[in-house]
Write a protein that holds these residues in place. Structure first.
Motif, PDB file in Angstrom:
ATOM      1  N   SER A  89      47.365  15.997 -23.699  1.00 58.11           N
ATOM      2  CA  SER A  89      46.151  16.660 -23.722  1.00 58.11           C
ATOM      3  C   SER A  89      45.815  17.979 -24.502  1.00 58.11           C
ATOM      4  N   ALA A  90      47.110  18.362 -24.930  1.00 60.84           N
ATOM      5  CA  ALA A  90      46.994  19.965 -25.580  1.00 60.84           C
ATOM      6  C   ALA A  90      47.595  19.942 -27.140  1.00 60.84           C
ATOM      7  N   LEU A  91      48.005  18.646 -27.463  1.00 55.56           N
ATOM      8  CA  LEU A  91      48.642  18.536 -28.775  1.00 55.56           C
ATOM      9  C   LEU A  91      47.420  18.653 -29.947  1.00 55.56           C
ATOM     10  N   PRO A  92      47.843  19.251 -31.149  1.00 57.32           N
ATOM     11  CA  PRO A  92      49.193  19.634 -31.610  1.00 57.32           C
ATOM     12  C   PRO A  92      49.825  21.141 -31.160  1.00 57.32           C
ATOM     13  N   TRP A  93      50.910  21.028 -30.819  1.00 59.38           N
ATOM     14  CA  TRP A  93      51.624  22.358 -30.240  1.00 59.38           C
ATOM     15  C   TRP A  93      52.181  23.016 -31.494  1.00 59.38           C
ATOM     16  N   VAL A 116      50.829  22.013 -22.662  1.00 58.36           N
ATOM     17  CA  VAL A 116      50.103  21.581 -21.272  1.00 58.36           C
ATOM     18  C   VAL A 116      50.757  20.112 -21.258  1.00 58.36           C
ATOM     19  N   ALA A 117      51.458  19.887 -19.895  1.00 57.92           N
ATOM     20  CA  ALA A 117      52.209  18.617 -19.807  1.00 57.92           C
ATOM     21  C   ALA A 117      51.977  18.196 -18.277  1.00 57.92           C
ATOM     22  N   LYS A 118      51.783  16.843 -17.949  1.00 60.48           N
ATOM     23  CA  LYS A 118      51.568  16.437 -16.697  1.00 60.48           C
ATOM     24  C   LYS A 118      52.618  15.486 -16.538  1.00 60.48           C
ATOM     25  N   ILE A 119      53.311  15.324 -15.209  1.00 60.45           N
ATOM     26  CA  ILE A 119      54.218  14.512 -14.695  1.00 60.45           C
ATOM     27  C   ILE A 119      53.741  13.752 -13.571  1.00 60.45           C
ATOM     28  N   ALA A 120      53.907  12.540 -13.242  1.00 60.93           N
ATOM     29  CA  ALA A 120      53.854  11.556 -12.020  1.00 60.93           C
ATOM     30  C   ALA A 120      54.597  10.591 -11.935  1.00 60.93           C
ATOM     31  N   PHE A 130      52.366  21.346 -16.101  1.00 60.55           N
ATOM     32  CA  PHE A 130      53.270  22.490 -16.269  1.00 60.55           C
ATOM     33  C   PHE A 130      52.552  23.047 -17.404  1.00 60.55           C
ATOM     34  N   ALA A 131      52.259  24.207 -17.540  1.00 64.45           N
ATOM     35  CA  ALA A 131      51.456  24.817 -18.379  1.00 64.45           C
ATOM     36  C   ALA A 131      52.018  26.526 -18.302  1.00 64.45           C
ATOM     37  N   GLY A 132      50.939  27.529 -18.765  1.00 65.98           N
ATOM     38  CA  GLY A 132      51.291  28.720 -18.772  1.00 65.98           C
ATOM     39  C   GLY A 132      51.279  29.355 -17.442  1.00 65.98           C
ATOM     40  N   PRO A 133      51.512  30.500 -17.174  1.00 63.57           N
ATOM     41  CA  PRO A 133      51.438  31.130 -15.955  1.00 63.57           C
ATOM     42  C   PRO A 133      50.255  31.095 -15.101  1.00 63.57           C
ATOM     43  N   PRO A 136      46.421  25.748 -14.993  1.00 63.56           N
ATOM     44  CA  PRO A 136      46.833  24.512 -15.377  1.00 63.56           C
ATOM     45  C   PRO A 136      46.314  24.086 -16.885  1.00 63.56           C
ATOM     46  N   THR A 137      45.392  24.960 -17.449  1.00 61.36           N
ATOM     47  CA  THR A 137      44.786  24.761 -18.745  1.00 61.36           C
ATOM     48  C   THR A 137      45.156  25.891 -19.791  1.00 61.36           C
ATOM     49  N   ALA A 138      45.979  26.742 -19.428  1.00 63.45           N
ATOM     50  CA  ALA A 138      46.414  27.792 -20.086  1.00 63.45           C
ATOM     51  C   ALA A 138      47.767  27.355 -20.758  1.00 63.45           C
ATOM     52  N   PRO A 139      47.802  27.288 -22.129  1.00 61.07           N
ATOM     53  CA  PRO A 139      48.871  26.863 -22.562  1.00 61.07           C
ATOM     54  C   PRO A 139      50.236  27.772 -22.447  1.00 61.07           C
ATOM     55  N   GLY A 140      51.449  26.951 -22.060  1.00 57.59           N
ATOM     56  CA  GLY A 140      52.342  27.573 -22.140  1.00 57.59           C
ATOM     57  C   GLY A 140      53.410  27.574 -23.372  1.00 57.59           C
ATOM     58  N   THR A 141      54.592  28.424 -23.049  1.00 56.77           N
ATOM     59  CA  THR A 141      55.450  28.415 -24.223  1.00 56.77           C
ATOM     60  C   THR A 141      57.031  28.173 -23.912  1.00 56.77           C
ATOM     61  N   VAL A 142      57.545  27.409 -24.625  1.00 59.09           N
ATOM     62  CA  VAL A 142      58.975  27.556 -24.482  1.00 59.09           C
ATOM     63  C   VAL A 142      59.919  28.014 -25.826  1.00 59.09           C
ATOM     64  N   THR A 143      61.080  28.707 -25.597  1.00 54.43           N
ATOM     65  CA  THR A 143      61.528  29.351 -26.372  1.00 54.43           C
ATOM     66  C   THR A 143      63.191  28.854 -26.650  1.00 54.43           C
ATOM     67  N   GLY A 144      63.576  28.990 -28.070  1.00 48.87           N
ATOM     68  CA  GLY A 144      64.804  28.786 -28.295  1.00 48.87           C
ATOM     69  C   GLY A 144      65.075  29.200 -29.645  1.00 48.87           C
TER      70      GLY A 144
END
Length: 194
Positions: A89-93, A116-120, A130-133, A136-144
């Protein structure tokens, strides 16, 4: 998921910092084990594949230095129950470089944003986004970091948060979700501070 996505505070990494990426261009990335951990459960996937594009050359801004165009997770489960993961739903990241790692000269720190990712599960008994805090439509961020020595993109955490959770108390709204995974990037990339 190749190349960069990171967060770091470093005297040498300023807002004006620029980067060199070689060779850049299309890339693929593979991880044999990823995990998404919430307080009451861990979703483990034995395969994850990504492809995208990195900018190439020197003088590059670290923000949006690359895109992840497709990302799949297969053979995912929680306590033996299979789950699907939908990232479409939210690509590209966006891949972002924020600075050199002050503790390892081979690594650059950064982030992957726009998530934004959905599991079922197959029966729809357990679902969550799973999205930003903030929603559910606010994109989140991962770090590394990306390691120029091992050609790996390593994801260690981020701000992913569970929303629209309907999962018998296993996953709850507002749960912080720590995503971890080591992705082997092909072709090998070099990402260095100019």
């Amino acid at each position: 998921m190749a190349a960069a996505g990171f967060t770091v505070s470093s005297a040498s990494a300023t807002a004006q910092a620029t980067w060199t990426v070689s060779p850049g261009g299309p890339f693929t990335a593979h991880s044999g084990n990823t995990q998404l951990a919430v307080p009451n459960a861990v979703l483990t996937c034995t395969d994850s594949d990504a492809d995208g594009t990195l900018k190439s050359g020197s003088g590059l801004d670290g923000a949006g230095i690359g895109d992840i165009d497709n990302l799949t997770f297969t053979n995912c489960s929680v306590a033996g129950i299979l789950f699907t993961v939908d990232t479409s739903s939210a690509l590209p990241w966006k891949l972002n470089v924020t600075g050199p790692d002050p503790n390892n000269a081979n690594r650059v720190l950064g982030s992957i944003s726009g998530i934004v990712a959905k599991i079922a599960d197959p029966d729809g008994i357990c679902t969550a986004t799973f999205a930003g805090p903030s929603g559910p439509t606010a994109p989140g961020t991962v770090t590394g970091y990306y390691d120029n020595g091992t050609d790996q993109l390593v994801i260690q955490d981020g701000n992913l948060t569970a929303h629209n959770a309907n999962c018998l108390g296993i996953i709850n709204n507002g749960d912080h979700a720590a995503f971890t995974g080591n992705y082997d990037v092909t072709p090998a990339q070099s990402i260095t501070l100019d």
